[in-house]
Design a protein around this motif. Structure first.
Motif, short mmCIF file in Angstrom:
data_model
loop_
_atom_site.label_atom_id
_atom_site.label_comp_id
_atom_site.label_asym_id
_atom_site.label_seq_id
_atom_site.Cartn_x
_atom_site.Cartn_y
_atom_site.Cartn_z
N ILE A 1 8.71 4.59 -11.86
CA ILE A 1 9.01 6.02 -11.78
C ILE A 1 10.38 6.27 -12.38
O ILE A 1 11.14 5.32 -12.64
N PHE A 2 10.67 7.55 -12.60
CA PHE A 2 12.01 7.98 -12.96
C PHE A 2 12.54 8.79 -11.78
O PHE A 2 11.90 9.75 -11.36
N LEU A 3 13.67 8.38 -11.25
CA LEU A 3 14.28 9.04 -10.10
C LEU A 3 15.62 9.62 -10.51
O LEU A 3 16.50 8.90 -10.95
N SER A 4 15.74 10.93 -10.36
CA SER A 4 16.99 11.61 -10.67
C SER A 4 17.91 11.50 -9.47
O SER A 4 17.59 12.00 -8.39
N SER A 5 19.05 10.87 -9.65
CA SER A 5 19.99 10.71 -8.54
C SER A 5 20.69 12.03 -8.18
O SER A 5 21.13 12.21 -7.06
N SER A 6 20.73 12.96 -9.11
CA SER A 6 21.41 14.23 -8.83
C SER A 6 20.52 15.22 -8.08
O SER A 6 21.02 16.05 -7.33
N SER A 7 19.19 15.13 -8.27
CA SER A 7 18.32 16.11 -7.63
C SER A 7 17.28 15.49 -6.69
O SER A 7 16.51 16.21 -6.09
N ASP A 8 17.23 14.17 -6.59
CA ASP A 8 16.23 13.46 -5.79
C ASP A 8 14.80 13.78 -6.23
O ASP A 8 13.87 13.70 -5.44
N CYS B 1 8.63 15.70 -8.33
CA CYS B 1 8.45 15.90 -6.90
C CYS B 1 9.77 15.58 -6.21
O CYS B 1 10.36 14.52 -6.45
N THR B 2 10.25 16.49 -5.36
CA THR B 2 11.48 16.21 -4.63
C THR B 2 11.19 15.25 -3.48
O THR B 2 10.03 15.05 -3.10
N LEU B 3 12.24 14.70 -2.93
CA LEU B 3 12.11 13.79 -1.79
C LEU B 3 11.40 14.49 -0.63
O LEU B 3 10.51 13.92 0.00
N GLU B 4 11.78 15.72 -0.36
CA GLU B 4 11.18 16.46 0.75
C GLU B 4 9.70 16.73 0.51
O GLU B 4 8.88 16.59 1.41
N GLU B 5 9.35 17.12 -0.73
CA GLU B 5 7.94 17.37 -1.06
C GLU B 5 7.11 16.10 -0.92
O GLU B 5 6.02 16.13 -0.35
N LEU B 6 7.63 15.01 -1.45
CA LEU B 6 6.90 13.75 -1.39
C LEU B 6 6.73 13.27 0.04
O LEU B 6 5.65 12.81 0.42
N THR B 7 7.77 13.40 0.86
CA THR B 7 7.67 13.03 2.27
C THR B 7 6.60 13.86 2.96
O THR B 7 5.79 13.34 3.73
N SER B 8 6.57 15.14 2.66
CA SER B 8 5.57 16.03 3.24
C SER B 8 4.16 15.63 2.80
O SER B 8 3.23 15.60 3.61
N ILE C 1 0.82 -1.21 0.00
CA ILE C 1 0.00 0.00 0.00
C ILE C 1 0.86 1.27 0.00
O ILE C 1 0.55 2.23 -0.70
N PHE C 2 1.94 1.27 0.76
CA PHE C 2 2.80 2.45 0.82
C PHE C 2 3.35 2.81 -0.56
O PHE C 2 3.37 3.98 -0.94
N LEU C 3 3.76 1.82 -1.32
CA LEU C 3 4.29 2.07 -2.66
C LEU C 3 3.20 2.58 -3.59
O LEU C 3 3.43 3.48 -4.40
N VAL C 4 2.02 2.03 -3.46
CA VAL C 4 0.89 2.48 -4.27
C VAL C 4 0.54 3.93 -3.94
O VAL C 4 0.25 4.73 -4.83
N LYS C 5 0.59 4.29 -2.66
CA LYS C 5 0.32 5.68 -2.25
C LYS C 5 1.32 6.64 -2.90
O LYS C 5 0.95 7.73 -3.35
N ILE C 6 2.58 6.24 -2.95
CA ILE C 6 3.60 7.07 -3.59
C ILE C 6 3.27 7.24 -5.07
O ILE C 6 3.31 8.35 -5.60
N LEU C 7 2.92 6.15 -5.73
CA LEU C 7 2.57 6.23 -7.14
C LEU C 7 1.35 7.12 -7.36
O LEU C 7 1.31 7.90 -8.31
N GLN C 8 0.38 7.02 -6.47
CA GLN C 8 -0.81 7.86 -6.60
C GLN C 8 -0.46 9.34 -6.45
O GLN C 8 -0.98 10.18 -7.18
N MET C 9 0.41 9.65 -5.49
CA MET C 9 0.84 11.04 -5.29
C MET C 9 1.54 11.57 -6.55
O MET C 9 1.30 12.68 -6.99
N LEU C 10 2.42 10.75 -7.13
CA LEU C 10 3.13 11.17 -8.33
C LEU C 10 2.18 11.24 -9.54
O LEU C 10 2.32 12.12 -10.38
N ALA C 11 1.21 10.34 -9.60
CA ALA C 11 0.24 10.37 -10.69
C ALA C 11 -0.62 11.62 -10.63
O ALA C 11 -0.96 12.20 -11.66
N ASP C 12 -0.97 12.05 -9.43
CA ASP C 12 -1.75 13.28 -9.27
C ASP C 12 -0.96 14.50 -9.76
O ASP C 12 -1.56 15.52 -10.07
N ARG C 13 0.33 14.37 -9.82
CA ARG C 13 1.21 15.46 -10.27
C ARG C 13 1.86 15.09 -11.61
O ARG C 13 3.01 15.45 -11.87
#
Length: 95
Positions: free
Chosen positions: A69-76, A23-30, A6-18
């Protein structure tokens, strides 16, 4: 069809809404704070925030490895992939 925790699905839903934005790591955590609060007592210390960020980062690395997802290692920064959108059956695909 593949099922994810469920936690992974929630992350995907948050990113799908955007969709179309990153989304940065800090934004997504928030954004996931309500999810964290569901499973733990409300704690606001800096150490707890770092633990949340570490958990989100671990999840993002896994989702990136699986191609959701696509995760940028330089900018998170993270953006959802088409594979991730299909998994969460998001309405963005239809538009």
């Amino acid at each position: 069809m593949e099922t994810l925790p469920i936690f992974l699905v929630k992350i995907l839903q948050m990113l799908a809404d955007r969709y179309g934005m990153s989304c940065t790591l800090e934004e997504l955590t928030s954004l996931l704070t309500p999810v964290f609060n569901t499973y733990t007592l409300l704690q606001d210390s800096i150490a707890d925030e770092k633990k949340k960020q570490a958990r989100v980062l671990d999840a993002l690395i896994l989702l990136n490895k699986e191609g959701y997802i696509f995760l940028s290692s330089s900018s998170d920064e993270s953006t959802i992939s088409i594979k991730g959108l299909i998994l969460v059956n998001n309405k963005v695909i239809c538009n």
